[in-house]
Design a protein around this motif. Structure first.
Motif, PDB file in Angstrom:
ATOM      1  N   TYR A   1       0.842  -1.186   0.000  1.00 16.29           N
ATOM      2  CA  TYR A   1       0.000   0.000   0.000  1.00 16.29           C
ATOM      3  C   TYR A   1       0.883   1.245   0.000  1.00 16.29           C
ATOM      4  O   TYR A   1       1.993   1.240   0.541  1.00 16.29           O
ATOM      5  CB  TYR A   1      -0.901   0.027   1.229  1.00 16.29           C
ATOM      6  N   ASP A   2       0.385   2.306  -0.608  1.00 17.68           N
ATOM      7  CA  ASP A   2       1.094   3.586  -0.638  1.00 17.68           C
ATOM      8  C   ASP A   2       0.677   4.395   0.586  1.00 17.68           C
ATOM      9  O   ASP A   2      -0.439   4.907   0.646  1.00 17.68           O
ATOM     10  CB  ASP A   2       0.760   4.333  -1.931  1.00 17.68           C
ATOM     11  N   LEU A   3       1.585   4.505   1.573  1.00 19.37           N
ATOM     12  CA  LEU A   3       1.237   5.209   2.808  1.00 19.37           C
ATOM     13  C   LEU A   3       0.945   6.679   2.558  1.00 19.37           C
ATOM     14  O   LEU A   3       0.099   7.277   3.245  1.00 19.37           O
ATOM     15  CB  LEU A   3       2.356   5.067   3.844  1.00 19.37           C
TER      16      LEU A   3
ATOM     17  N   ASP B   1      -3.945   1.311  10.678  1.00 22.62           N
ATOM     18  CA  ASP B   1      -3.288   2.537  11.118  1.00 22.62           C
ATOM     19  C   ASP B   1      -2.069   2.753  10.233  1.00 22.62           C
ATOM     20  O   ASP B   1      -1.039   2.085  10.390  1.00 22.62           O
ATOM     21  CB  ASP B   1      -2.881   2.423  12.586  1.00 22.62           C
ATOM     22  N   ALA B   2      -2.220   3.684   9.272  1.00 21.30           N
ATOM     23  CA  ALA B   2      -1.159   3.920   8.294  1.00 21.30           C
ATOM     24  C   ALA B   2      -0.397   5.209   8.583  1.00 21.30           C
ATOM     25  O   ALA B   2       0.261   5.753   7.698  1.00 21.30           O
ATOM     26  CB  ALA B   2      -1.757   3.969   6.883  1.00 21.30           C
ATOM     27  N   ARG B   3      -0.469   5.680   9.813  1.00 21.55           N
ATOM     28  CA  ARG B   3       0.238   6.923  10.128  1.00 21.55           C
ATOM     29  C   ARG B   3       1.749   6.736  10.103  1.00 21.55           C
ATOM     30  O   ARG B   3       2.494   7.695   9.957  1.00 21.55           O
ATOM     31  CB  ARG B   3      -0.219   7.443  11.486  1.00 21.55           C
TER      32      ARG B   3
ATOM     33  N   PRO C   1       5.534  -0.018   9.672  1.00 18.91           N
ATOM     34  CA  PRO C   1       4.546  -0.690   8.818  1.00 18.91           C
ATOM     35  C   PRO C   1       3.130  -0.454   9.328  1.00 18.91           C
ATOM     36  O   PRO C   1       2.934  -0.081  10.484  1.00 18.91           O
ATOM     37  CB  PRO C   1       4.951  -2.157   8.932  1.00 18.91           C
ATOM     38  N   ILE C   2       2.169  -0.698   8.465  1.00 19.09           N
ATOM     39  CA  ILE C   2       0.767  -0.490   8.811  1.00 19.09           C
ATOM     40  C   ILE C   2       0.346  -1.491   9.885  1.00 19.09           C
ATOM     41  O   ILE C   2       0.615  -2.682   9.781  1.00 19.09           O
ATOM     42  CB  ILE C   2      -0.126  -0.643   7.565  1.00 19.09           C
TER      43      ILE C   2
ATOM     44  N   ARG D   1       1.263  -6.605  11.333  1.00 17.67           N
ATOM     45  CA  ARG D   1       1.934  -5.373  10.913  1.00 17.67           C
ATOM     46  C   ARG D   1       2.626  -5.628   9.583  1.00 17.67           C
ATOM     47  O   ARG D   1       3.381  -6.599   9.437  1.00 17.67           O
ATOM     48  CB  ARG D   1       2.948  -4.919  11.963  1.00 17.67           C
ATOM     49  N   GLY D   2       2.346  -4.770   8.623  1.00 23.28           N
ATOM     50  CA  GLY D   2       2.947  -4.908   7.304  1.00 23.28           C
ATOM     51  C   GLY D   2       2.279  -3.969   6.333  1.00 23.28           C
ATOM     52  O   GLY D   2       1.189  -3.442   6.593  1.00 23.28           O
ATOM     53  N   ASN D   3       2.907  -3.745   5.191  1.00 23.78           N
ATOM     54  CA  ASN D   3       2.381  -2.796   4.209  1.00 23.78           C
ATOM     55  C   ASN D   3       1.682  -3.466   3.035  1.00 23.78           C
ATOM     56  O   ASN D   3       1.357  -2.819   2.052  1.00 23.78           O
ATOM     57  CB  ASN D   3       3.503  -1.899   3.688  1.00 23.78           C
ATOM     58  N   SER D   4       1.467  -4.777   3.133  1.00 23.34           N
ATOM     59  CA  SER D   4       0.704  -5.496   2.121  1.00 23.34           C
ATOM     60  C   SER D   4      -0.127  -6.552   2.824  1.00 23.34           C
ATOM     61  O   SER D   4       0.105  -6.876   3.999  1.00 23.34           O
ATOM     62  CB  SER D   4       1.633  -6.140   1.094  1.00 23.34           C
ATOM     63  N   VAL D   5      -1.099  -7.105   2.091  1.00 20.40           N
ATOM     64  CA  VAL D   5      -1.929  -8.154   2.676  1.00 20.40           C
ATOM     65  C   VAL D   5      -1.063  -9.336   3.089  1.00 20.40           C
ATOM     66  O   VAL D   5      -1.225  -9.915   4.179  1.00 20.40           O
ATOM     67  CB  VAL D   5      -3.025  -8.581   1.674  1.00 20.40           C
TER      68      VAL D   5
END
Length: 667
Positions: free
Chosen positions: A390-392, A452-454, A457-458, A497-501
């Protein structure tokens, strides 16, 4: 003989009645020298008119325009005037300097301008310009660096709006014109060629428009028609346009009106919008929309100050229909995107962009070239879970409140999914789906997901409840499920926690528990599960029958993406299957051992445990040959079968009827 005419006594009487002074004036005749003098004077006036050098007036005219505009005005060529009832003033090589704050020295230039002026209004000190004809004009409009106003504003206007103006322009005709517009703060620049269109009423002749530029930094080109530029002078009257624009693969067609176009704050347009991917609207409009298959929408686009609305739009996204209303408020720190969306038929794979995956690309499916390439890459990959990050920056770029309902869902691979009701709220980088409801096989899967993408990692928390999912509908494509009865329920709670599924699930902790209460399944299924060859052949050669199910459940603990079984069983009056093992969400591997124990007696019963291995994308099912012939190998078969207490409330065989599964195994 001579005859004498009678005297005209009436004429003589009138002559005698005139005063002596008038009689002398009537009888006066100029002398020959004076006549020659008057004739010479008339010829001199005519020659003066014909050969007078009007360039003498260039200086006064330049000073007059400069005083009125506050800008330097120059006539580099000749100034000429043709007198008559309509006075035509023509001038060549005109230039008008720019505002002091501009880096561009000239605001406007023209190779030639001709102005037709009505003569009689000049006697009343009023200027009525019937027409201005401009040849090869070049106008540069730009907004002030502070975002307020532009170089088209000339000093302070102290005129009374109710007072009849002392000048008026009726028609404007442009021949080979150029109009440039720059708004540096918005990274917008436009370069247009303009030409008045022949035909119709010349006083309201529209202009053909064609050009290119950048909108919010994205290159685009456009063409179409617009009202006469003369109407731009009235900032309170809507300015009509009919334009087609293209920015990359995004196309827009707009018909309607702009009020004060250079401020671009108020407009009412019928807008058709089409493109290869909704995600590509981000650089154009600043809207962080998810990736999508090609789309085409048509609706009413309005803006009033900081609020944009796209109302009553209808169209398609991929193979799904989409309609609704959208409002975007840009007055805050971040744009607020509010939408009410409806799909009467939603193709489930069109939602793949929310998960970072491409839509389906098989026959009859809609996808763009990049998505087809991505689908091919994923098809060649051994992994199943989407790994596109994902694009934060986009997740933090705007706030959102979106409700999307789908009345019917189409999915060849998952036909049991029936409808959808989703409510997404995003605020300051925190995204929440509550609820995300799917009607599944006559039941419901209800999810509450928070991201939570603040910061990377998300951090993602998902709670999913499964209620009343009907077994035969769930396995509608399996012939052996025909006539089965049973409802499935359970709860899933995960945090990762991570930036992709793939990364989120690969790091997840939590619990997964699913179960079914009393029901029925095919006896053939159970005999095959127990590898009872004789019984299976009997049912294959004759008719199948249904076997009552006491219960079925699967309870896993999840730690760092590894699902470890805590209780796993499927109990019928014919066979009991208990299992153990792991499911690895990180490397997508399966390692489960299912131990079947038929409850009848058969000479060909192998009673071999079934090993489930392989990966999510390519699972394998094989007998555990090492266990063949071993009796009493099912550790839990002779003991108590008790599902987790939390699952008991989800077991049901019908409305309001719960079932436990805690009795002893009966031989």
């Amino acid at each position: 003989m001579l005859s004498t005419a009678a005297p005209d006594t009436g004429r003589m009487d009138r002559t005698r009645s005139l005063s002596p002074r008038l009689r002398r004036l009537r009888q006066w005749r100029p002398s020959r020298p004076l006549g020659w003098t008057l004739a010479a004077l008339g010829i001199a006036i005519l020659l003066l008119v014909l050969f007078f050098d009007w360039n003498w007036f260039k200086g006064p005219l330049e000073r007059a325009v400069g005083s009125a505009t506050g800008r330097e005005f120059r006539i580099g060529g000749d100034l000429d005037v043709d007198l008559g009832r309509t006075i035509t003033v023509s001038a060549d090589q005109l230039t008008l300097s720019n505002a002091e704050w501009s880096k561009e020295p000239r605001m406007g230039a023209a190779e030639r301008v001709e102005i037709d002026i009505a003569a009689w209004p000049l006697l009343a000190l009023r200027l009525r310009m019937k027409e201005i004809r401009a040849v090869r004009t070049d106008i540069w409009l730009e907004t002030n660096p502070d975002g307020e106003g532009g170089n088209w504003e000339f000093g302070d206007d102290h005129s009374d709006p109710d007072e009849d103006p002392r000048w008026r322009l009726e028609r404007l005709w442009i021949d080979d014109g150029r109009l440039r517009f720059t708004n540096a703060s918005e990274r917008t620049d436009i370069d247009l060629a303009l030409a008045s269109i022949e035909g119709g009423d010349r006083s309201t002749a529209p202009v053909a428009v064609k050009g290119n530029g950048h909108w919010r930094g994205a290159a685009f080109r456009m063409e179409g028609q617009a009202a006469s530029p003369l109407e731009l002078a009235d900032t309170d009257t809507p300015y009509r346009i009919d334009l087609d624009a293209r920015a990359g693969r995004t196309r827009a067609s707009a018909t309607g009106t702009l009020t004060n176009p250079f401020r671009f704050q108020t407009f009412d347009l019928q807008m058709k919008l089409a493109g290869a991917d909704l995600e590509e609207l981000y650089p154009l409009l600043g809207l962080a929309l998810p990736a999508s298959p090609p789309y085409a929408l048509d609706g009413r686009l309005r803006r009033n100050g900081d609020v944009w609305r796209y109302e009553g739009f209808k169209g398609t996204v991929g193979d799904s229909d989409l309609s609704g209303d959208v409002k975007v408020d840009v007055s805050g720190e971040r744009p607020l995107f509010v939408a009410q969306l409806l799909s009467r038929k939603l193709d489930l794979d069109d939602l793949a962009g929310f998960l970072g995956a491409p839509p389906a690309t098989g026959a009859g499916e809609t996808a763009n070239a990049e998505q087809e390439a991505e689908a091919a890459r994923r098809a060649a990959s051994p992994r199943l879970l989407p790994d596109k990050p994902y694009d934060l920056a986009k997740l933090n770029a705007m706030d959102a409140d979106v409700r999307w309902r789908a009345q019917k869902i189409q999915s060849p691979t998952l036909p049991m999914i029936e409808d959808m009701d989703a409510h997404l709220v995003a605020q300051a980088g925190r995204v929440r789906l509550q609820p995300l409801d799917f009607g599944v096989a006559g039941g419901e899967v209800r999810a509450d997901i928070t991201m939570d993408a603040r910061r990377a990692p998300i951090d993602t928390v998902a709670r999913i409840g499964v209620r009343g999912v009907d077994l035969p509908k769930l396995l509608a494509k399996a012939e052996l499920a025909q006539g089965a009865v049973g409802r499935i329920g359970g709860d899933i709670s995960l945090r990762g926690r991570g930036n992709s599924v793939a990364a989120i699930l690969g790091s997840a902790d939590g619990d997964v528990a699913l179960g079914m209460g009393r029901g029925r399944v095919s006896n053939l299924v159970m005999e095959l599960a127990g590898i009872d060859i004789a019984e299976a052949l009997k049912f294959l050669l004759t008719d199948d029958r249904q076997v009552p199910v006491r219960c079925a459940f699967a309870d896993f603990g999840v730690e760092e993406g590894l699902m470890t079984s805590r209780a796993l069983a499927f109990d019928t009056t014919d066979t009991i299957i208990v299992g153990e093992g792991t499911i690895n969400l990180q490397d997508e591997s399966l390692d489960l051992l299912l131990r079947p124990r038929p409850k009848d007696r058969s000479i060909l019963t192998l009673r071999s445990p079934l090993r489930v291995g392989g990966s999510f994308k390519d699972p394998s099912f094989r007998p555990d040959m090492k266990a063949l012939g071993l009796r009493g190998a099912i550790a839990l078969a002779l003991g108590s079968i008790t599902p987790p207490a939390a699952l008991l409330a989800t077991f049901e065989t019908g409305p309001g009827e719960n079932a436990d599964c805690g009795g002893k195994y009966a031989r």
